[in-house]
Motif scaffolding. Structure first.
Motif, PDB file in Angstrom:
ATOM      1  N   PRO A  47      -9.587 -36.956  30.095  1.00  0.00           N
ATOM      2  CA  PRO A  47      -9.425 -35.984  31.188  1.00  0.00           C
ATOM      3  C   PRO A  47      -8.052 -36.115  31.849  1.00  0.00           C
ATOM      4  O   PRO A  47      -7.492 -37.215  31.941  1.00  0.00           O
ATOM      5  CB  PRO A  47     -10.537 -36.371  32.168  1.00  0.00           C
ATOM      6  CG  PRO A  47     -11.569 -37.062  31.323  1.00  0.00           C
ATOM      7  CD  PRO A  47     -10.783 -37.787  30.268  1.00  0.00           C
ATOM      8  N   ASP A  48      -7.522 -34.992  32.316  1.00  0.00           N
ATOM      9  CA  ASP A  48      -6.183 -34.971  32.901  1.00  0.00           C
ATOM     10  C   ASP A  48      -6.018 -35.963  34.050  1.00  0.00           C
ATOM     11  O   ASP A  48      -5.000 -36.649  34.136  1.00  0.00           O
ATOM     12  CB  ASP A  48      -5.833 -33.567  33.405  1.00  0.00           C
ATOM     13  CG  ASP A  48      -5.574 -32.588  32.273  1.00  0.00           C
ATOM     14  OD1 ASP A  48      -5.487 -33.019  31.093  1.00  0.00           O
ATOM     15  OD2 ASP A  48      -5.469 -31.378  32.567  1.00  0.00           O
ATOM     16  N   GLY A  65      -9.022 -30.681  31.671  1.00  0.00           N
ATOM     17  CA  GLY A  65      -8.145 -31.155  30.604  1.00  0.00           C
ATOM     18  C   GLY A  65      -8.669 -30.756  29.246  1.00  0.00           C
ATOM     19  O   GLY A  65      -9.872 -30.736  29.016  1.00  0.00           O
ATOM     20  N   LYS A  66      -7.726 -30.452  28.362  1.00  0.00           N
ATOM     21  CA  LYS A  66      -8.142 -29.982  27.036  1.00  0.00           C
ATOM     22  C   LYS A  66      -8.093 -31.070  25.977  1.00  0.00           C
ATOM     23  O   LYS A  66      -8.350 -30.818  24.812  1.00  0.00           O
ATOM     24  CB  LYS A  66      -7.297 -28.783  26.616  1.00  0.00           C
ATOM     25  CG  LYS A  66      -5.817 -29.035  26.556  1.00  0.00           C
ATOM     26  CD  LYS A  66      -5.071 -27.747  26.216  1.00  0.00           C
ATOM     27  CE  LYS A  66      -3.578 -27.999  26.158  1.00  0.00           C
ATOM     28  NZ  LYS A  66      -2.843 -26.808  25.787  1.00  0.00           N
ATOM     29  N   TYR A  67      -7.764 -32.290  26.386  1.00  0.00           N
ATOM     30  CA  TYR A  67      -7.669 -33.381  25.421  1.00  0.00           C
ATOM     31  C   TYR A  67      -8.809 -34.374  25.585  1.00  0.00           C
ATOM     32  O   TYR A  67      -9.636 -34.238  26.492  1.00  0.00           O
ATOM     33  CB  TYR A  67      -6.312 -34.084  25.561  1.00  0.00           C
ATOM     34  CG  TYR A  67      -5.157 -33.149  25.312  1.00  0.00           C
ATOM     35  CD1 TYR A  67      -4.887 -32.680  24.030  1.00  0.00           C
ATOM     36  CD2 TYR A  67      -4.366 -32.703  26.353  1.00  0.00           C
ATOM     37  CE1 TYR A  67      -3.838 -31.796  23.797  1.00  0.00           C
ATOM     38  CE2 TYR A  67      -3.322 -31.823  26.133  1.00  0.00           C
ATOM     39  CZ  TYR A  67      -3.060 -31.374  24.848  1.00  0.00           C
ATOM     40  OH  TYR A  67      -2.041 -30.503  24.624  1.00  0.00           O
ATOM     41  N   SER A  86      -5.705 -39.459  32.721  1.00  0.00           N
ATOM     42  CA  SER A  86      -4.386 -39.636  32.093  1.00  0.00           C
ATOM     43  C   SER A  86      -3.311 -39.822  33.162  1.00  0.00           C
ATOM     44  O   SER A  86      -2.430 -40.678  33.031  1.00  0.00           O
ATOM     45  CB  SER A  86      -4.033 -38.439  31.216  1.00  0.00           C
ATOM     46  OG  SER A  86      -4.864 -38.395  30.093  1.00  0.00           O
ATOM     47  N   PHE A  87      -3.387 -39.030  34.217  1.00  0.00           N
ATOM     48  CA  PHE A  87      -2.447 -39.165  35.330  1.00  0.00           C
ATOM     49  C   PHE A  87      -2.563 -40.562  35.944  1.00  0.00           C
ATOM     50  O   PHE A  87      -1.549 -41.219  36.227  1.00  0.00           O
ATOM     51  CB  PHE A  87      -2.719 -38.091  36.391  1.00  0.00           C
ATOM     52  CG  PHE A  87      -1.940 -38.277  37.652  1.00  0.00           C
ATOM     53  CD1 PHE A  87      -0.597 -37.928  37.717  1.00  0.00           C
ATOM     54  CD2 PHE A  87      -2.539 -38.817  38.780  1.00  0.00           C
ATOM     55  CE1 PHE A  87       0.131 -38.104  38.886  1.00  0.00           C
ATOM     56  CE2 PHE A  87      -1.814 -38.993  39.953  1.00  0.00           C
ATOM     57  CZ  PHE A  87      -0.478 -38.640  40.003  1.00  0.00           C
ATOM     58  N   THR A  94      -8.000 -30.808  39.446  1.00  0.00           N
ATOM     59  CA  THR A  94      -6.787 -31.030  38.663  1.00  0.00           C
ATOM     60  C   THR A  94      -5.847 -31.933  39.467  1.00  0.00           C
ATOM     61  O   THR A  94      -6.137 -32.288  40.617  1.00  0.00           O
ATOM     62  CB  THR A  94      -6.081 -29.702  38.344  1.00  0.00           C
ATOM     63  OG1 THR A  94      -5.658 -29.107  39.577  1.00  0.00           O
ATOM     64  CG2 THR A  94      -6.997 -28.750  37.586  1.00  0.00           C
ATOM     65  N   LYS A  95      -4.720 -32.254  38.878  1.00  0.00           N
ATOM     66  CA  LYS A  95      -3.748 -33.135  39.525  1.00  0.00           C
ATOM     67  C   LYS A  95      -3.359 -32.637  40.918  1.00  0.00           C
ATOM     68  O   LYS A  95      -3.201 -33.428  41.851  1.00  0.00           O
ATOM     69  CB  LYS A  95      -2.528 -33.273  38.625  1.00  0.00           C
ATOM     70  CG  LYS A  95      -1.568 -34.341  39.043  1.00  0.00           C
ATOM     71  CD  LYS A  95      -0.523 -34.549  37.965  1.00  0.00           C
ATOM     72  CE  LYS A  95       0.836 -34.286  38.517  1.00  0.00           C
ATOM     73  NZ  LYS A  95       1.909 -34.490  37.581  1.00  0.00           N
TER      74      LYS A  95
END
Length: 174
Positions: free
Chosen positions: A155-156, A150-152, A159-160, A27-28
């Motif tokens: 991926p998180d 990520g749920k969209y 996107s970041f 994750t981020k």
């Protein structure tokens, strides 16, 4: 380490950002490093020759990274285009002497390259991501992108990364 790279343009200037992380599920908060590079006098966009604009930006960023620790590079774009023609990722792979696998993640389809990609649907999105790869099995590349946190649709971490490149708008006078 996994390296994801994106580039954002304002006129003939570009900001390239890379993020280094260890696992596909990171994750981020797990990002090991965020590296940025700026370039001026960027080539204008040419249809079917996108790599001419973006590859020099990526290569400049890579000079700031210890590539011996990088196991794969993820780019925003395609590795292969129609009829096996190389996209940005293919040109990057060749520029790196075929030493680091490249995974391309694209949001829009490219006519004629369906034999070279796997569509990955994430979250509740009805629209797939288009995954291409070189130097690693395409099935593995697609599975790894699907595995990312990520749920969209996007991926998180990617996107970041996109957000980091777009900070260029506030960092410069347009």
């Amino acid at each position: 380490m996994i390296l994801a790279i994106d580039v954002y343009y304002i006129e003939n200037r570009a900001k390239t950002v890379g993020i280094l992380f260890e696992y596909w599920t990171d994750t981020k908060s797990d990002i090991n490093a965020v590296i940025s590079d700026y370039q001026d006098n960027i080539e204008p966009y040419q249809s079917g020759q996108f790599y001419r604009r973006e590859l020099p930006c990526i290569m400049s960023l890579l000079k700031k990274i210890d590539l011996s620790s990088v196991s794969v590079i993820v780019i925003d774009g395609y590795v292969q285009l129609a009829e096996g023609k190389m996209g940005l990722g293919g040109h990057l792979y060749n520029s790196l002497n075929k030493s680091i696998p490249i995974i391309g993640v694209a949001k829009k389809p490219f006519a004629g390259n369906s034999p070279y990609l796997i569509e990955v649907v994430r979250g509740e999105s009805k629209h797939p991501l288009y995954i291409t790869a070189i130097g690693t099995p395409l099935e593995d590349a697609a599975a790894n992108i699907k595995l990312m946190a990520g749920k969209y649709r996007m991926p998180d971490l990617l996107s970041f990364l996109d957000q980091q490149t777009k900070l260029f708008k506030s960092e410069t006078v347009v």
